[in-house]
Design an enzyme around this catalytic site. Structure first.
Site, PDB file in Angstrom:
ATOM      1  N   LYS A 125       0.856  -1.191   0.000  1.00 17.66           N
ATOM      2  CA  LYS A 125       0.000   0.000   0.000  1.00 17.66           C
ATOM      3  C   LYS A 125       0.881   1.226   0.000  1.00 17.66           C
ATOM      4  O   LYS A 125       2.011   1.192   0.480  1.00 17.66           O
ATOM      5  CB  LYS A 125      -0.879   0.026   1.257  1.00 17.66           C
ATOM      6  CG  LYS A 125      -2.147   0.818   1.092  1.00 17.66           C
ATOM      7  CD  LYS A 125      -3.191   0.027   0.323  1.00 17.66           C
ATOM      8  CE  LYS A 125      -4.496   0.745   0.181  1.00 17.66           C
ATOM      9  NZ  LYS A 125      -5.539  -0.156  -0.311  1.00 17.66           N
ATOM     10  N   ASP A 165      -6.850   4.150  -4.684  1.00 15.21           N
ATOM     11  CA  ASP A 165      -7.479   4.018  -3.370  1.00 15.21           C
ATOM     12  C   ASP A 165      -8.126   5.383  -3.082  1.00 15.21           C
ATOM     13  O   ASP A 165      -8.399   6.135  -4.028  1.00 15.21           O
ATOM     14  CB  ASP A 165      -6.446   3.609  -2.310  1.00 15.21           C
ATOM     15  CG  ASP A 165      -7.098   3.169  -1.010  1.00 15.21           C
ATOM     16  OD1 ASP A 165      -7.680   2.074  -0.958  1.00 15.21           O
ATOM     17  OD2 ASP A 165      -7.054   3.930  -0.019  1.00 15.21           O
TER      18      ASP A 165
END
Ligand code: NAD
Length: 435
Positions: A125, A165
């Site tokens: 991430k 995201d």
């Protein structure tokens, strides 16, 4: 100490000193679930030590020339949690609340999510502490390109593959893809997923996470002897995941009675026209001003008397403070980490069926995997094929987790962690430790 203090004006502090209470620390929340699942699995302690740690945590300073002419220096992170099963995979988030703890938790959740639906990726991430809502497109492009170049050594189709995201989208992914391609000297579509279709993005990717939420919710309702047709739904977050989940659920026959975003929420017992609301958000950026229904606070939205609640905004919205008031029969976690570990127990005691994030929102990474496969094969699939394979993957994932949950008499969340940890652990056992 943050480095992104503005030189001239708009803001001086991006939560530099923000330190979440322990219940709301996302890495602690993730680790609490892992500990529980590891104990249930009687997981080998040596393997568990590997699984609990991120493989790589990178923090970078990102100088950006702002439109004012001043230079602002932002802080960014990229965390690769585990690559045992394949390249790191995970989105890039632009948000003032980004922290290394949050990015590390999100990276670990990606490892477990890929393993739950058996996609051959690890977990990663990225995030940049910034407020994209007050930045111009030019500032965002320069930020994205400089961030990409700062983390570029770890990126690549075989090593670490970003995706969108919170507050990033296919436009941002196009800049990541172009920056990487310029560095290596040739076009590399497979370095990032969630790209525009014209650049090798997959048909169906934009809708995939919300579609996956609908499939998981439908399976949960069938398991509980209920039907999606006529089921009442409330959705928090009306971005990529929330708006598509609301549209998909509505098209499948459910009645979406509550929706909300960071500007507030609204309720209509007759059902909200979610296509119209989504069109409003496309034009205006948020739901603000869309006044078709009774206005609610986000807190009220979460405790509506509905069959299904889909938290699809951010972490820590169901906590010990409000979990006892959640009245939905099913909670489908579209967002990552919307429920704290402490709140899990309250929902469980109240008999609420929770479809955990690592399963509920796995549709996005599933179609990201399909996109990566298409890029590497140089052959694009039809949308019908993408959706058919997404359906198969989500249904299989849901049924695997449900079966384990029933066999071991544990919650869906613990079962999902047990399934994914056992898959990742098996890979580490087979591969051994490179000395
Ligand atoms: P997005 O930026 O498109 O949308 C976020 C939405 O949440 C917006 O409607 C925003 O207004 C709302 N929101 C923000 N703060 C809020 C608050 N305090 N209260 C209520 N609403 C608030 O982001 P997204 O891509 O839809 O991601 C949402 C969640 O889903 C995140 O947790 C993300 O990690 C997760 N997720 C996204 C994907 C994906 O494919 N995009 C895949 C899996 C999981």
């Amino acid at each position: 100490m943050t480095t992104n203090t503005l030189v001239r004006g708009r803001r001086t502090d991006l939560r530099a000193t923000y330190s979440p209470p322990q219940e709301e620390n996302p890495f602690a929340a993730m680790a609490a679930r892992l500990d529980r699942a590891a104990a249930e699995l009687e997981l080998d302690a040596d393997i568990y030590r590997i699984l609990r740690q991120p493989e790589r945590q990178l923090t970078v300073a990102i100088p950006v020339r702002m439109d004012s002419g001043a230079i602002e220096v932002f802080t960014g992170h990229r965390v690769v949690h585990n690559t045992g099963r394949g390249p790191g995979k995970g989105g890039i988030r632009f948000d003032p609340r980004v922290s290394l703890d949050e990015v590390s938790a999100l990276a670990a959740w990606m490892t477990w999510k890929c393993a739950v639906v058996d996609v051959p990726f690890g977990g990663a991430k990225g995030g940049v502490m910034c407020d994209p809502l007050v930045m111009s497109p030019g500032e965002l492009e320069r930020l994205t390109r400089r961030y990409t170049s700062a983390i570029i050594d770890g990126l690549g189709p075989d090593s670490d593959v970003p995706a969108p995201d919170v507050n990033t989208n296919e436009r941002v992914m196009a800049w990541v893809m172009d920056t990487y391609s310029m560095h290596v000297g040739h076009t590399v579509p497979a370095v990032v997923t969630g790209k525009p279709v014209a650049l090798g993005g997959s048909l169906g990717r934009r809708e995939a996470t919300g579609r996956g939420c609908m499939i998981a919710t439908r399976e949960a309702l069938v398991h509980l002897g209920m039907s999606l047709t006529g089921a009442t739904v409330a959705v928090q977050g009306f971005g990529n995941v929330g708006s598509v989940a609301a549209q998909q659920l509505s098209r499948a026959g459910a009645r979406v009675v509550g929706i909300g975003d960071r500007t507030g929420a609204l309720y209509d017992a007759r059902g909200i026209d979610v296509d119209e609301a989504a069109a409003w958000v496309r034009r205006h950026g948020t739901l603000e001003g869309y006044a078709k229904g009774t206005s609610l606070t986000n807190a009220e939205l979460l405790t509506l008397d509905v069959d299904v609640l889909v938290p699809a905004a951010l972490e820590n919205v169901i906590t010990t403070k409000n979990a006892a008031r959640v009245r939905a029969k099913v909670v489908c976690e579209g967002a990552n980490g919307p429920t704290t570990a402490e709140a899990d127990e309250i929902l469980e005691e109240n008999g609420i069926f929770v479809i955990p994030d690592i399963l509920a929102n796995a549709g996005g990474v599933t179609v990201s995997y399909f996109e990566w496969v298409q890029n590497r094969a140089g052959y694009a699939w039809t949308e019908a094929l993408v959706n058919e394979r997404l359906e198969d993957t989500m249904v299989r994932g849901f049924r695997d987790v449900l079966e384990l949950s029933r066999n071991r008499q544990v919650s869906m969340r613990t079962a999902a962690y047990m399934l994914s940890m056992s898959r990742v652990a098996a890979v580490h056992e087979l591969r051994g430790v490179y000395a």
